[in-house]
Design an enzyme around this catalytic site. Structure first.
Site, PDB file in Angstrom:
ATOM      1  N   ILE A  86      44.892  42.718  44.047  1.00 26.47           N
ATOM      2  CA  ILE A  86      44.559  42.526  42.601  1.00 26.47           C
ATOM      3  C   ILE A  86      45.450  41.201  42.528  1.00 26.47           C
ATOM      4  O   ILE A  86      46.664  41.111  42.477  1.00 26.47           O
ATOM      5  CB  ILE A  86      45.273  43.612  41.405  1.00 26.47           C
ATOM      6  CG1 ILE A  86      44.588  45.082  42.560  1.00 26.47           C
ATOM      7  CG2 ILE A  86      45.088  43.525  40.151  1.00 26.47           C
ATOM      8  CD1 ILE A  86      44.674  46.154  41.565  1.00 26.47           C
ATOM      9  N   CYS A  87      45.454  40.538  41.933  1.00 22.47           N
ATOM     10  CA  CYS A  87      45.617  39.284  41.164  1.00 22.47           C
ATOM     11  C   CYS A  87      46.179  39.679  40.245  1.00 22.47           C
ATOM     12  O   CYS A  87      45.674  39.642  38.482  1.00 22.47           O
ATOM     13  CB  CYS A  87      44.411  38.268  40.495  1.00 22.47           C
ATOM     14  SG  CYS A  87      44.512  36.248  39.626  1.00 22.47           S
ATOM     15  N   LEU A  88      47.709  39.679  39.445  1.00 26.01           N
ATOM     16  CA  LEU A  88      48.715  39.129  38.173  1.00 26.01           C
ATOM     17  C   LEU A  88      49.592  38.444  38.674  1.00 26.01           C
ATOM     18  O   LEU A  88      49.441  37.654  39.246  1.00 26.01           O
ATOM     19  CB  LEU A  88      48.514  40.441  38.521  1.00 26.01           C
ATOM     20  CG  LEU A  88      48.088  42.617  38.196  1.00 26.01           C
ATOM     21  CD1 LEU A  88      49.223  43.173  38.894  1.00 26.01           C
ATOM     22  CD2 LEU A  88      47.474  42.427  37.306  1.00 26.01           C
ATOM     23  N   THR A 122      41.023  38.841  39.314  1.00 26.70           N
ATOM     24  CA  THR A 122      40.318  38.463  40.798  1.00 26.70           C
ATOM     25  C   THR A 122      40.461  39.984  40.974  1.00 26.70           C
ATOM     26  O   THR A 122      41.457  40.077  41.420  1.00 26.70           O
ATOM     27  CB  THR A 122      40.876  37.491  41.910  1.00 26.70           C
ATOM     28  OG1 THR A 122      40.635  35.982  41.552  1.00 26.70           O
ATOM     29  CG2 THR A 122      40.194  37.641  42.978  1.00 26.70           C
TER      30      THR A 122
END
Length: 236
Positions: A86-88, A122
């Site tokens: 996960i995009c963070l 994403t």
């Protein structure tokens, strides 16, 4: 292999989480690998995720806390893809924005907050509220099929088993309405039978009313009959 500073930092964070748990968040390292963490996020009330239990993983680099971890989710949830990073801003998608002061608790708090947001990123997906609610109801059952989850989070497995027992009990235990129906049937009639009995009683009263003759009418008839019989005698 994890660096000494990394191991020391993660051990410290685990002790802190055990001492002061974070609401709606449970996180534990793998018994065999301090860099491999597993977490459960509990869906917040007032959101489509309420009642859901979302299992996922955090993979820390040996250089942590100077480099960010990778974050993924295992439980189907309607917000993030499963088994995908996960995009963070707190994940290894953005090492430039990483802050070494961030901890496991702050990472997962940020993930839980971002979960109820609709911003695309994403690894995110778009689903309806109904789909998220459906997945929330099925989340605990899904998680309890995972051997690693069952081993690391036995309290949730116990919760699930308790739910199953309550559901099974509710299926075999009669409701008050069912008990009343059962009592009527045991007395030899159901609701329709009781109604039929009542109707029969009313009809019987009507028949009795039609069959009975008032006393005064009988006296009048006897009087007229006696007068008719006496007329020939009067003429003599």
């Amino acid at each position: 292999m994890a660096e000494k500073a990394c191991v020391k930092r993660l051990q410290k964070e685990f002790r802190a989480l055990c001492k002061e748990p974070v609401p709606h968040i449970v996180a534990r390292p793998s018994p065999n690998d301090i860099l491999d963490w597993h977490y459960v996020l509990e869906g917040s009330e007032g959101t489509p995720f309420a009642g859901g239990y979302y299992y996922g993983k955090i993979k820390f680099p040996p250089e942590y806390p100077f480099k960010p971890p990778g974050i993924s989710m295992t439980t189907p949830n309607g917000r993030f893809m499963t088994q995908k990073k996960i995009c963070l801003s707190m994940s290894d998608f953005h090492p430039e924005s990483w802050n070494p002061m961030w901890s496991v608790s702050s990472i997962l708090t940020g993930l839980l907050s971002f979960m109820v947001d609709n911003s695309p990123t994403t690894g995110s997906v778009t689903t309806t509220v109904e789909e998220k609610q459906r997945l929330a109801k099925a989340s605990l059952s899904f998680n309890c099929k995972n051997p690693t989850f069952k081993k690391l989070f036995p309290e949730y497995v116990e919760m699930y088993n308790k739910q199953l027992a309550e559901e099974a009990w509710s299926e075999v235990s009669p409701t008050p309405a069912q008990e009343n129906t059962s009592l009527l049937k045991s007395d030899g009639r159901d609701n329709n039978g009781a109604e039929d009995v009542g109707n029969a009683r009313v009809q019987g009263r009507r028949n009795n009313q039609r069959q009975s003759v008032p006393t005064w009418m009988l006296l009048l008839l006897f009087s007229i009959f006696g007068l008719v019989m006496a007329l020939p005698l009067l003429q003599l």
